[in-house]
Design a protein around this motif. Sequence first.
Motif, PDB file in Angstrom:
ATOM      1  N   ARG A 191       2.107  36.664  -3.560  1.00  0.00           N
ATOM      2  CA  ARG A 191       1.481  36.160  -4.781  1.00  0.00           C
ATOM      3  C   ARG A 191       0.799  37.293  -5.496  1.00  0.00           C
ATOM      4  O   ARG A 191       0.045  38.024  -4.852  1.00  0.00           O
ATOM      5  N   TYR A 218      -0.422  38.454  -0.196  1.00  0.00           N
ATOM      6  CA  TYR A 218       0.244  37.227   0.229  1.00  0.00           C
ATOM      7  C   TYR A 218      -0.778  36.173   0.612  1.00  0.00           C
ATOM      8  O   TYR A 218      -1.937  36.485   0.899  1.00  0.00           O
ATOM      9  N   VAL A 219      -0.336  34.912   0.578  1.00  0.00           N
ATOM     10  CA  VAL A 219      -1.206  33.774   0.841  1.00  0.00           C
ATOM     11  C   VAL A 219      -0.447  32.729   1.655  1.00  0.00           C
ATOM     12  O   VAL A 219       0.759  32.803   1.825  1.00  0.00           O
ATOM     13  N   CYS A 220      -1.207  31.731   2.090  1.00  0.00           N
ATOM     14  CA  CYS A 220      -0.657  30.554   2.752  1.00  0.00           C
ATOM     15  C   CYS A 220      -0.970  29.365   1.857  1.00  0.00           C
ATOM     16  O   CYS A 220      -1.755  29.476   0.905  1.00  0.00           O
ATOM     17  N   THR A 221      -0.378  28.231   2.173  1.00  0.00           N
ATOM     18  CA  THR A 221      -0.725  27.018   1.436  1.00  0.00           C
ATOM     19  C   THR A 221      -2.180  26.640   1.692  1.00  0.00           C
ATOM     20  O   THR A 221      -2.770  25.918   0.910  1.00  0.00           O
ATOM     21  N   HIS A 222      -2.757  27.145   2.774  1.00  0.00           N
ATOM     22  CA  HIS A 222      -4.187  26.959   3.039  1.00  0.00           C
ATOM     23  C   HIS A 222      -4.911  28.061   2.280  1.00  0.00           C
ATOM     24  O   HIS A 222      -4.764  29.241   2.603  1.00  0.00           O
ATOM     25  N   ALA A 223      -5.697  27.710   1.296  1.00  0.00           N
ATOM     26  CA  ALA A 223      -6.283  28.661   0.349  1.00  0.00           C
ATOM     27  C   ALA A 223      -7.103  29.764   0.996  1.00  0.00           C
ATOM     28  O   ALA A 223      -7.222  30.864   0.442  1.00  0.00           O
ATOM     29  N   SER A 224      -7.649  29.543   2.167  1.00  0.00           N
ATOM     30  CA  SER A 224      -8.511  30.562   2.792  1.00  0.00           C
ATOM     31  C   SER A 224      -7.721  31.678   3.467  1.00  0.00           C
ATOM     32  O   SER A 224      -8.299  32.696   3.850  1.00  0.00           O
ATOM     33  N   HIS A 267       2.137  26.632   8.602  1.00  0.00           N
ATOM     34  CA  HIS A 267       1.646  27.664   7.677  1.00  0.00           C
ATOM     35  C   HIS A 267       2.822  28.300   6.931  1.00  0.00           C
ATOM     36  O   HIS A 267       3.981  28.120   7.304  1.00  0.00           O
ATOM     37  N   ASP A 273       8.888  35.066   0.949  1.00  0.00           N
ATOM     38  CA  ASP A 273       8.328  33.755   1.269  1.00  0.00           C
ATOM     39  C   ASP A 273       8.976  33.283   2.559  1.00  0.00           C
ATOM     40  O   ASP A 273      10.198  33.155   2.632  1.00  0.00           O
ATOM     41  N   HIS A 296      -5.218  34.767   3.463  1.00  0.00           N
ATOM     42  CA  HIS A 296      -4.616  35.770   2.586  1.00  0.00           C
ATOM     43  C   HIS A 296      -4.541  37.108   3.302  1.00  0.00           C
ATOM     44  O   HIS A 296      -5.231  37.344   4.297  1.00  0.00           O
TER      45      HIS A 296
END
Length: 138
Positions: free
Chosen positions: A95, A124-130, A90, A101, A132
């Motif tokens: 963003r 903030y987010v992860c590379t997995h769109a769900s 993860h 980061d 945040h």
Amino acid sequence: MPRLRLRVALPAAVLMLAAGGCSSAAVQSSPTPATPPSSQSAPSTPGPPSSRPSTAAAQIVIDNFAYSPANLTVHPGESITVVNHDSATHTLTARPGSAFDTGPINPGKSATFTAPANPGTYPYVCTHASMHGTLTVD
């Protein structure tokens, strides 16, 4: 007289916890104030102790493809550790923008980043769109 000791001991205990961090010795200290009641003074920080953030290290845990807590409030420049309990890699990335980061955090590993110096709200987010969350710097 027992009520007076409680009024003095409680602020003293709060100050000892704030100064000593989260060590078990501070938690297990006796309810007797370390100094005589006549030398006790009000805390120098504004607001009641219950409104002040904890001195514990800031941490976000990734588990089951979710951040916990998803919303965290910290001080400018504070260190935040992100721990990955999932079986997938993860990230935790501000963003929009590039305020922070972690880069990829492998399963069972952790990463630490520094909160931005400017107060504000940082989604903030992860590379997995769900995945945040929001970091609030105050």
